[in-house]
Write a protein that holds these residues in place. Structure first.
Motif, PDB file in Angstrom:
ATOM      1  N   VAL A  52      74.936  16.412 -43.472  1.00 19.47           N
ATOM      2  CA  VAL A  52      75.480  17.007 -44.691  1.00 19.47           C
ATOM      3  C   VAL A  52      76.901  16.502 -44.941  1.00 19.47           C
ATOM      4  O   VAL A  52      77.261  16.160 -46.064  1.00 19.47           O
ATOM      5  CB  VAL A  52      75.471  18.554 -44.592  1.00 19.47           C
ATOM      6  CG1 VAL A  52      76.239  19.193 -45.726  1.00 19.47           C
ATOM      7  CG2 VAL A  52      74.045  19.061 -44.535  1.00 19.47           C
ATOM      8  N   LEU A  53      77.703  16.434 -43.885  1.00 20.15           N
ATOM      9  CA  LEU A  53      79.101  16.036 -44.023  1.00 20.15           C
ATOM     10  C   LEU A  53      79.273  14.553 -44.323  1.00 20.15           C
ATOM     11  O   LEU A  53      80.233  14.171 -44.994  1.00 20.15           O
ATOM     12  CB  LEU A  53      79.875  16.383 -42.742  1.00 20.15           C
ATOM     13  CG  LEU A  53      79.998  17.862 -42.414  1.00 20.15           C
ATOM     14  CD1 LEU A  53      80.590  18.062 -41.034  1.00 20.15           C
ATOM     15  CD2 LEU A  53      80.833  18.571 -43.480  1.00 20.15           C
ATOM     16  N   ALA A  54      78.372  13.741 -43.805  1.00 23.45           N
ATOM     17  CA  ALA A  54      78.479  12.286 -44.000  1.00 23.45           C
ATOM     18  C   ALA A  54      77.098  11.713 -44.303  1.00 23.45           C
ATOM     19  O   ALA A  54      76.527  10.992 -43.490  1.00 23.45           O
ATOM     20  CB  ALA A  54      79.093  11.636 -42.768  1.00 23.45           C
ATOM     21  N   PRO A  55      76.555  12.015 -45.483  1.00 27.51           N
ATOM     22  CA  PRO A  55      75.189  11.564 -45.790  1.00 27.51           C
ATOM     23  C   PRO A  55      75.041  10.039 -45.759  1.00 27.51           C
ATOM     24  O   PRO A  55      73.964   9.529 -45.474  1.00 27.51           O
ATOM     25  CB  PRO A  55      74.913  12.132 -47.182  1.00 27.51           C
ATOM     26  CG  PRO A  55      76.233  12.500 -47.735  1.00 27.51           C
ATOM     27  CD  PRO A  55      77.146  12.765 -46.583  1.00 27.51           C
ATOM     28  N   GLU A  56      76.129   9.326 -46.023  1.00 26.70           N
ATOM     29  CA  GLU A  56      76.052   7.870 -46.002  1.00 26.70           C
ATOM     30  C   GLU A  56      75.819   7.314 -44.593  1.00 26.70           C
ATOM     31  O   GLU A  56      75.421   6.173 -44.421  1.00 26.70           O
ATOM     32  CB  GLU A  56      77.315   7.241 -46.620  1.00 26.70           C
ATOM     33  CG  GLU A  56      78.599   7.538 -45.877  1.00 26.70           C
ATOM     34  CD  GLU A  56      79.292   8.835 -46.288  1.00 26.70           C
ATOM     35  OE1 GLU A  56      80.522   8.884 -46.211  1.00 26.70           O
ATOM     36  OE2 GLU A  56      78.604   9.799 -46.662  1.00 26.70           O
ATOM     37  N   LEU A  57      76.034   8.136 -43.591  1.00 28.76           N
ATOM     38  CA  LEU A  57      75.799   7.720 -42.203  1.00 28.76           C
ATOM     39  C   LEU A  57      74.487   8.271 -41.647  1.00 28.76           C
ATOM     40  O   LEU A  57      74.186   8.065 -40.478  1.00 28.76           O
ATOM     41  CB  LEU A  57      76.959   8.180 -41.310  1.00 28.76           C
ATOM     42  CG  LEU A  57      78.335   7.614 -41.650  1.00 28.76           C
ATOM     43  CD1 LEU A  57      79.372   8.145 -40.682  1.00 28.76           C
ATOM     44  CD2 LEU A  57      78.330   6.109 -41.671  1.00 28.76           C
ATOM     45  N   ALA A  58      73.713   8.962 -42.469  1.00 25.34           N
ATOM     46  CA  ALA A  58      72.471   9.593 -42.002  1.00 25.34           C
ATOM     47  C   ALA A  58      71.545   8.642 -41.252  1.00 25.34           C
ATOM     48  O   ALA A  58      70.955   9.045 -40.249  1.00 25.34           O
ATOM     49  CB  ALA A  58      71.745  10.264 -43.158  1.00 25.34           C
ATOM     50  N   PRO A  59      71.394   7.383 -41.681  1.00 29.39           N
ATOM     51  CA  PRO A  59      70.518   6.488 -40.910  1.00 29.39           C
ATOM     52  C   PRO A  59      70.966   6.320 -39.460  1.00 29.39           C
ATOM     53  O   PRO A  59      70.146   6.155 -38.564  1.00 29.39           O
ATOM     54  CB  PRO A  59      70.599   5.160 -41.668  1.00 29.39           C
ATOM     55  CG  PRO A  59      70.993   5.532 -43.059  1.00 29.39           C
ATOM     56  CD  PRO A  59      71.857   6.748 -42.910  1.00 29.39           C
ATOM     57  N   ARG A  60      72.244   6.400 -39.227  1.00 29.49           N
ATOM     58  CA  ARG A  60      72.755   6.276 -37.847  1.00 29.49           C
ATOM     59  C   ARG A  60      72.373   7.501 -37.018  1.00 29.49           C
ATOM     60  O   ARG A  60      72.228   7.404 -35.815  1.00 29.49           O
ATOM     61  CB  ARG A  60      74.261   6.089 -37.855  1.00 29.49           C
ATOM     62  CG  ARG A  60      74.688   4.806 -38.507  1.00 29.49           C
ATOM     63  CD  ARG A  60      76.189   4.751 -38.672  1.00 29.49           C
ATOM     64  NE  ARG A  60      76.558   3.599 -39.443  1.00 29.49           N
ATOM     65  CZ  ARG A  60      76.751   2.399 -38.926  1.00 29.49           C
ATOM     66  NH1 ARG A  60      76.633   2.202 -37.655  1.00 29.49           N
ATOM     67  NH2 ARG A  60      77.085   1.390 -39.700  1.00 29.49           N
ATOM     68  N   PHE A  61      72.242   8.637 -37.656  1.00 32.56           N
ATOM     69  CA  PHE A  61      71.896   9.855 -36.932  1.00 32.56           C
ATOM     70  C   PHE A  61      70.433   9.869 -36.523  1.00 32.56           C
ATOM     71  O   PHE A  61      70.046  10.588 -35.612  1.00 32.56           O
ATOM     72  CB  PHE A  61      72.229  11.104 -37.746  1.00 32.56           C
ATOM     73  CG  PHE A  61      73.677  11.191 -38.133  1.00 32.56           C
ATOM     74  CD1 PHE A  61      74.676  10.912 -37.209  1.00 32.56           C
ATOM     75  CD2 PHE A  61      74.050  11.525 -39.413  1.00 32.56           C
ATOM     76  CE1 PHE A  61      76.007  10.972 -37.559  1.00 32.56           C
ATOM     77  CE2 PHE A  61      75.385  11.597 -39.774  1.00 32.56           C
ATOM     78  CZ  PHE A  61      76.364  11.321 -38.842  1.00 32.56           C
ATOM     79  N   THR A  62      69.604   9.090 -37.192  1.00 33.04           N
ATOM     80  CA  THR A  62      68.188   9.011 -36.839  1.00 33.04           C
ATOM     81  C   THR A  62      68.029   8.516 -35.407  1.00 33.04           C
ATOM     82  O   THR A  62      67.214   9.033 -34.647  1.00 33.04           O
ATOM     83  CB  THR A  62      67.435   8.097 -37.824  1.00 33.04           C
ATOM     84  OG1 THR A  62      67.638   8.617 -39.132  1.00 33.04           O
ATOM     85  CG2 THR A  62      65.966   8.056 -37.512  1.00 33.04           C
TER      86      THR A  62
END
Length: 175
Positions: free
Chosen positions: A155-165
C-alpha cells in the motif's frame, strides 16, 4: 587481553554490520549512530559477562532492536504525522538509489515491530526462528508480522509491489 581491548576488537569486527541494522531500523544515519552508540554503551557495561558467551553479537542485535522499539514508543505522537494519502512518487527508470529511498520511506512508516521483522528476515536474511529469538516472540508472530508488513508495504509503495512478490515466495516457502 584486558576487558577494554576485547571490547574494542568486538566493536571493530561487528560495528559495520550493527550500523547497517541500526540504519535500517532508524531510517536516518544520525539516529542510527545514536542508536548504535547507546547500545554499545550498554554492551560495554555488561562486557565482562558478555565476552564469555558464545555470541555477544546476538545480544548486541537484540539490544539494538529493543532500544529502537523503546525510542519509538517514547517518540510516539511526536513530529511524524500520519497522512491518509502519501505523497505521489514517480520515477521512470529502475534507478537503484531511488528504489532504496522509496523502500526506506515505506519501511519508516511501518510500526517498529513489523519493521524489525522485515529488516531481520529480508535484509539480514535471518530465519524465522532466529528472528523470533531476537524479538523474543513466537515464530507464528514473526510470520504474521511479516505478512502484515508486506501487505502494508504494498500500500505504501505500490510501485515496488513486484519486488514484494519475491519476499512473499520466501515467506510461503517457510509455512
Amino acid at each position: 587481553m584486558d576487558r577494554n581491548e576485547s571490547f574494542r576488537e568486538f566493536v571493530a569486527a561487528h560495528q559495520q554490520s550493527l550500523m547497517r541494522t541500526a540504519y535500517l531500523l532508524a531510517g536516518d544515519a544520525h539516529r542510527a549512530e545514536d542508536l548504535l552508540q547507546a547500545v554499545l554503551l550498554k554492551v560495554l557495561g555488561r562486557w565482562s559477562r558478555l565476552s564469555r558467551i558464545d555470541n555477544p553479537e546476538a545480544y548486541a542485535r537484540k539490544a539494538l532492536l529493543n532500544q529502537h522499539i523503546s525510542w519509538r514508543r517514547r517518540l510516539r505522537g511526536g513530529a511524524e504525522l500520519p497522512s491518509a494519502a502519501p505523497p505521489e512518487r514517480s520515477y521512470s527508470s529502475e534507478d537503484a538509489t531511488v528504489v532504496r529511498l522509496v523502500m526506506r520511506q515505506a519501511l519508516m512508516r511501518l510500526p517498529p515491530r513489523q519493521r524489525a521483522v522485515i529488516v531481520l528476515r529480508f535484509y539480514e536474511d535471518r530465519t524465522e526462528r532466529e528472528t523470533a529469538e531476537l524479538l523474543n516472540c513466537s515464530i507464528g508472530t514473526v510470520k504474521s508480522q511479516a505478512h502484515h508488513a508486506l501487505a502494508r508495504l504494498r500500500v505504501l509503495a505500490p510501485e515496488l509491489a513486484p519486488r514484494f512478490t519475491a519476499l512473499d515466495d520466501i515467506q510461503e516457502a517457510h509455512r
